[in-house]
Design a protein around this motif. Structure first.
Motif, PDB file in Angstrom:
ATOM      1  N   MET A   1     -28.373 -48.872  -7.165  1.00  0.00           N
ATOM      2  CA  MET A   1     -27.134 -49.115  -6.449  1.00  0.00           C
ATOM      3  C   MET A   1     -27.020 -48.115  -5.302  1.00  0.00           C
ATOM      4  N   ALA A   2     -26.729 -48.614  -4.118  1.00  0.00           N
ATOM      5  CA  ALA A   2     -26.584 -47.752  -2.948  1.00  0.00           C
ATOM      6  C   ALA A   2     -25.263 -47.002  -3.024  1.00  0.00           C
ATOM      7  N   HIS A   3     -25.254 -45.826  -2.457  1.00  0.00           N
ATOM      8  CA  HIS A   3     -24.005 -45.077  -2.402  1.00  0.00           C
ATOM      9  C   HIS A   3     -23.638 -44.825  -0.951  1.00  0.00           C
ATOM     10  N   ALA A   4     -22.391 -44.455  -0.736  1.00  0.00           N
ATOM     11  CA  ALA A   4     -21.863 -44.344   0.616  1.00  0.00           C
ATOM     12  C   ALA A   4     -22.296 -43.068   1.326  1.00  0.00           C
TER      13      ALA A   4
ATOM     14  N   LYS B   1     -22.682 -41.898 -17.723  1.00  0.00           N
ATOM     15  CA  LYS B   1     -22.325 -42.503 -16.434  1.00  0.00           C
ATOM     16  C   LYS B   1     -23.274 -41.971 -15.370  1.00  0.00           C
ATOM     17  N   GLU B   2     -23.675 -42.878 -14.476  1.00  0.00           N
ATOM     18  CA  GLU B   2     -24.486 -42.459 -13.336  1.00  0.00           C
ATOM     19  C   GLU B   2     -23.554 -42.221 -12.162  1.00  0.00           C
TER      20      GLU B   2
ATOM     21  N   MET C   1     -23.023 -37.209 -19.370  1.00  0.00           N
ATOM     22  CA  MET C   1     -22.101 -37.687 -20.396  1.00  0.00           C
ATOM     23  C   MET C   1     -20.669 -37.419 -19.935  1.00  0.00           C
ATOM     24  N   GLU C   2     -19.862 -38.458 -19.986  1.00  0.00           N
ATOM     25  CA  GLU C   2     -18.441 -38.356 -19.656  1.00  0.00           C
ATOM     26  C   GLU C   2     -17.674 -39.033 -20.768  1.00  0.00           C
ATOM     27  N   ASP C   3     -16.367 -39.011 -20.684  1.00  0.00           N
ATOM     28  CA  ASP C   3     -15.565 -39.766 -21.646  1.00  0.00           C
ATOM     29  C   ASP C   3     -16.034 -41.204 -21.623  1.00  0.00           C
TER      30      ASP C   3
ATOM     31  N   HIS D   1     -19.158 -38.234  -5.714  1.00  0.00           N
ATOM     32  CA  HIS D   1     -18.712 -39.496  -5.112  1.00  0.00           C
ATOM     33  C   HIS D   1     -18.429 -40.435  -6.284  1.00  0.00           C
ATOM     34  N   TRP D   2     -17.162 -40.744  -6.531  1.00  0.00           N
ATOM     35  CA  TRP D   2     -16.769 -41.510  -7.708  1.00  0.00           C
ATOM     36  C   TRP D   2     -17.049 -42.993  -7.570  1.00  0.00           C
ATOM     37  N   ASN D   3     -17.048 -43.521  -6.366  1.00  0.00           N
ATOM     38  CA  ASN D   3     -17.338 -44.937  -6.123  1.00  0.00           C
ATOM     39  C   ASN D   3     -16.408 -45.872  -6.892  1.00  0.00           C
ATOM     40  N   ASN D   4     -15.140 -45.517  -6.953  1.00  0.00           N
ATOM     41  CA  ASN D   4     -14.148 -46.371  -7.617  1.00  0.00           C
ATOM     42  C   ASN D   4     -13.885 -47.621  -6.781  1.00  0.00           C
TER      43      ASN D   4
END
Length: 187
Positions: free
Chosen positions: A1-4, A27-28, A21-23, A39-42
């Motif tokens: 997946m590309a990121h900004a 997570k990548e 590891m997160e809640d 960069h959260w990418n929400n």
């Protein structure tokens, strides 16, 4: 997946894709190995309007963005500005993009559009006035609700839900195998 981002906006270090590891589990994320910036990418909230025009026999306004293929017409869409509610945002977007004044704006629903990493907040907007398109829109058409064809994602689902509230069973457009649709309603 590309990121900004390729480089950290804080310290200019090259960013890395890290699995941590997160809640809720692993997570990548794209993170800076130097300062820890993430960069959260929400998903981005996008506003959409099913614009109904009582002065035109209740027809729906569909518009074509300059960047879309010629046959695609879609809903009026846009982004919220800081300090406004979604309802205020969609009435502003309708005015800015079409010069139409919204008489009312009622929530249809909220829809995922994961391919674009967006969440669509769709409204039914009753509007009046003379249609004057903004430069980002190059054409429009007025369509009787019963003749609108929906595609099965994003704003197409919003149109279908609105049509059902009017007692109209949605018509679904055929999408060519292997093609990626833009989030538009077509003829």
């Amino acid at each position: 997946m590309a990121h900004a981002f390729n480089y950290c906006p804080n310290c200019a270090t090259a960013l890395q894709r890290l699995t941590e590891m997160e809640d809720g589990g692993a997570k990548e994320r794209t993170r800076c190995p130097s300062c820890g910036w993430t960069h959260w990418n929400n998903p981005t909230p996008v506003l959409a309007a099913v614009v109904e025009l009582p002065e035109h026999e209740g027809r729906l306004l569909l518009a074509r963005n300059a960047a879309w293929p010629q046959k695609f017409f879609g809903l009026i869409t846009g982004f919220m500005e800081a300090g406004e509610t979604p309802q205020e945002g969609i009435t502003r977007e309708v005015l800015e993009e079409t010069s139409l004044v919204a008489e009312s704006a009622h929530l249809i629903g909220v829809y995922d559009f994961q391919r674009m990493n967006q969440v669509i907040i769709a409204y039914h907007v009753v509007a009046r006035g003379e249609i004057k398109l903004s430069p980002e829109l190059v054409d429009y058409k007025l369509v009787p609700p019963a003749e609108v064809k929906c595609w099965p994602a994003g704003t197409g689902q919003a149109v279908a839900d609105w049509l059902r509230t009017r007692g109209i069973e949605p018509q679904w457009m055929d999408w060519p195998t292997g093609k990626r649709p833009t989030d538009a309603v077509a003829d």
